[in-house]
Write a protein that holds these residues in place. Structure first.
Motif, short mmCIF file in Angstrom:
data_model
loop_
_atom_site.label_atom_id
_atom_site.label_comp_id
_atom_site.label_asym_id
_atom_site.label_seq_id
_atom_site.Cartn_x
_atom_site.Cartn_y
_atom_site.Cartn_z
N GLY A 27 33.35 43.59 44.47
CA GLY A 27 33.48 42.96 45.79
C GLY A 27 33.33 43.94 46.94
N ILE A 28 33.24 43.40 48.16
CA ILE A 28 33.08 44.20 49.38
C ILE A 28 34.48 44.51 49.91
CG2 ILE A 28 32.03 44.30 51.67
CD1 ILE A 28 30.27 41.87 50.81
N PRO A 29 34.83 45.80 50.01
CA PRO A 29 36.18 46.13 50.50
C PRO A 29 36.49 45.45 51.84
CG PRO A 29 35.11 48.09 49.63
CD PRO A 29 34.06 47.01 49.66
N THR A 30 37.73 45.10 52.02
CA THR A 30 38.13 44.27 53.18
C THR A 30 37.76 44.88 54.53
OG1 THR A 30 39.83 43.22 51.89
CG2 THR A 30 40.14 43.19 54.28
N ALA A 31 38.00 46.19 54.71
CA ALA A 31 37.69 46.80 56.02
C ALA A 31 36.18 46.71 56.28
CB ALA A 31 38.15 48.26 56.04
N ILE A 32 35.39 46.91 55.23
CA ILE A 32 33.93 46.88 55.37
C ILE A 32 33.45 45.45 55.66
CG2 ILE A 32 31.78 47.13 54.06
CD1 ILE A 32 33.08 49.56 52.65
N SER A 33 33.95 44.50 54.89
CA SER A 33 33.55 43.11 55.10
C SER A 33 33.93 42.64 56.50
CB SER A 33 34.21 42.22 54.04
OG SER A 33 33.94 40.86 54.26
N THR A 34 35.10 43.06 56.97
CA THR A 34 35.53 42.70 58.33
C THR A 34 34.51 43.20 59.35
OG1 THR A 34 37.84 42.88 57.64
CG2 THR A 34 37.42 42.91 60.01
N ALA A 35 34.15 44.48 59.24
CA ALA A 35 33.21 45.07 60.22
C ALA A 35 31.84 44.40 60.09
CB ALA A 35 33.10 46.57 60.00
N GLU A 36 31.39 44.14 58.86
CA GLU A 36 30.09 43.48 58.69
C GLU A 36 30.07 42.11 59.39
OE1 GLU A 36 27.62 43.17 55.47
OE2 GLU A 36 27.71 45.28 54.91
N VAL A 37 31.11 41.33 59.15
CA VAL A 37 31.11 39.95 59.66
C VAL A 37 31.25 39.93 61.19
CG1 VAL A 37 32.31 37.73 59.62
CG2 VAL A 37 31.89 38.96 57.48
N VAL A 38 32.19 40.71 61.74
CA VAL A 38 32.37 40.65 63.20
C VAL A 38 31.14 41.19 63.94
CG1 VAL A 38 34.90 40.77 63.07
CG2 VAL A 38 33.60 42.85 63.46
N ASN A 39 30.37 42.04 63.28
CA ASN A 39 29.17 42.57 63.93
C ASN A 39 27.95 41.66 63.74
OD1 ASN A 39 29.52 45.35 65.26
ND2 ASN A 39 30.76 45.50 63.41
N ASN A 40 28.12 40.55 63.04
CA ASN A 40 26.99 39.66 62.79
C ASN A 40 27.14 38.25 63.33
OD1 ASN A 40 24.59 40.68 61.05
ND2 ASN A 40 26.39 41.76 60.25
N VAL A 41 28.38 37.80 63.58
CA VAL A 41 28.56 36.43 64.07
C VAL A 41 29.52 36.40 65.26
CG1 VAL A 41 28.05 35.26 61.88
CG2 VAL A 41 30.40 35.95 62.37
N ASP A 42 29.47 35.31 66.00
CA ASP A 42 30.30 35.19 67.20
C ASP A 42 31.41 34.17 67.05
OD1 ASP A 42 29.64 37.01 69.06
OD2 ASP A 42 27.87 35.89 69.78
N ILE A 43 31.80 33.89 65.81
CA ILE A 43 32.88 32.92 65.61
C ILE A 43 34.14 33.69 65.20
CG2 ILE A 43 31.41 30.93 65.04
CD1 ILE A 43 31.76 31.56 62.10
N PRO A 44 35.34 33.08 65.34
CA PRO A 44 36.56 33.81 65.00
C PRO A 44 36.61 34.21 63.52
CG PRO A 44 37.08 31.62 65.87
CD PRO A 44 35.60 31.75 65.88
N VAL A 45 37.22 35.37 63.27
CA VAL A 45 37.24 35.94 61.92
C VAL A 45 38.67 36.30 61.52
CG1 VAL A 45 36.51 37.94 60.56
CG2 VAL A 45 34.88 36.82 62.11
N ILE A 46 39.04 35.93 60.30
CA ILE A 46 40.30 36.40 59.72
C ILE A 46 39.96 37.53 58.76
CG2 ILE A 46 42.29 35.81 58.28
CD1 ILE A 46 41.98 32.93 59.04
#
Ligand code: FNR
Length: 348
Positions: free
Chosen positions: A237-256
């Protein structure tokens, strides 16, 4: 039967070591920059946040755990009471069993009965399009989560291995219900590319649930006759800190940010990376035997988040989101390799 499987999952998660072995969340690579002159009053720090119009006292979500077996009713009741008392959001486990077996409905409806004002999140799988409205109704949900769990399906004996058409089903679910739809993984994380596909499909919230906490390959290893596959993919799997940064840098919707988050300090790092909120599952299951323990856990989480905010001089969650941080080690290597400039975090 699904209901028996739910009980097995609960017992395994409560009693066995089901967390990643060698892979970590990556938060050890994230350093918030200490501010020796915070110039704020720690007692005035505001942890509140607003999610689709509902104000929450803390950005902490109790993410999907259970329901669908008589023994899960008590756990959901405990979680609902503590969520209501602390005004935090609460998700339930997959509602498929209750949608198909009405005698199990009260294992979910007990949540709204005990948490009349809470932000509640329902839960189904993408193939359960026809159950979406029923799931919302049983819980009186504010948000409907669609869980994504291809790893678990690959390892569990009764797994669903045909994942074709899920994106289309997700899009149809967003059309079918009149509340916001969230996509959530279950411990392997979401990449920036997948996040974009989900946002394009109409999803309005993403719970990344990355690697480093509960491993569903691990959980299924304990149920499997042949442990080979579960052990091989235990740390996938994708480590949580990495997945967080990937997602927030790619979409404009709220992220948990979630998956292996265990403290307010890790939560502060996740929010500074760009997450709006954070989630936890396993620690809440382990503490659900005692109201006292649950309450203390939430208070300690909130207090440690507040200390981290004081030390970076952030008065509120929005200011924390803008805090400078340094990304080091394997997390920086991954993000740079994927085209995310980590200097944007250190030189804000
Ligand atoms: C879960 N999780 C989960 N997720 C989901 O979307 N639907 C579900 O039915 C369940 N069931 C479930 C049962 C139990 C016993 C646990 C511990 C977890 C996954 C959960 O929401 C979360 O994604 C992962 O557990 C990773 O977070 P933690 O546990 O590392 O904080």
């Amino acid at each position: 039967m699904i209901s028996d499987r739910k009980l097995e999952h609960l017992l395994i998660c409560k009693n066995y070591d089901v967390e990643f072995k060698n892979k970590t969340t990556g938060f050890e690579d994230i350093e918030l920059i200490h501010n020796a002159l915070p110039e704020i009053d720690k007692n005035d720090i505001d942890l509140s946040t607003s999610v689709f119009g509902k104000k929450l006292d803390s950005p902490l979500f109790i993410t999907a755990i259970t329901g669908g077996h008589p023994s899960s009713k008590e756990i959901n009741e405990q979680l609902a009471i503590v969520a209501e008392e602390n005004n935090i959001a609460l998700g339930v486990g997959s509602q498929r069993a209750a949608c198909e077996h009405p005698e199990l409905e009260d294992t979910y409806s007990v949540v709204r009965d005990n948490a009349p004002d809470c932000l509640l999140i329902g839960n189904i799988g993408a193939p359960q399009l026809n159950l979406a409205n029923k799931a919302v109704e049983i819980l009186d949900a504010d948000i409907l989560a669609i869980h994504l769990n291809p790893l678990q399906e690959s390892i569990q004996p009764e797994g669903d291995l045909d994942a074709r058409g899920y994106l289309d089903l997700i899009s149809k679910i967003t059309d079918a219900v009149d509340i916001p739809v969230m996509a959530k993984e279950t411990g392997c994380g979401i990449s920036g590319d997948t996040a974009r596909q989900l946002a394009d499909a109409g999803v309005s919230f993403i719970d990344i649930e990355g690697a480093g906490g509960t491993s569903w390959a691990a959980v299924e290893t304990y149920r499997a006759e042949d442990r080979y596959y579960g052990e091989l993919f235990w740390d996938w799997g994708i480590p949580t800190a990495i997945s967080t940064a990937e997602v927030v840098n790619n979409v404009d919707i709220p992220v948990i940010s979630s998956g292996g988050i265990r403290s307010g300090l890790e939560a502060a790092k996740a929010i500074a990376l760009g997450a709006d909120s954070v989630g936890m599952a396993l620690p809440f299951l382990k503490k659900s035997i005692s109201h006292e323990e649950l309450t203390q856990f939430i208070h300690k989480f909130n207090d440690s988040l507040r200390i981290a905010m004081f030390l970076v001089g952030a008065n509120n969650i929005e200011e924390l989101k803008q805090s400078k941080l340094v990304v080091r080690g394997k997390t920086r290597e991954w993000l740079n390799e994927r085209g995310i400039n980590t200097k944007n975090y250190s030189r804000r």
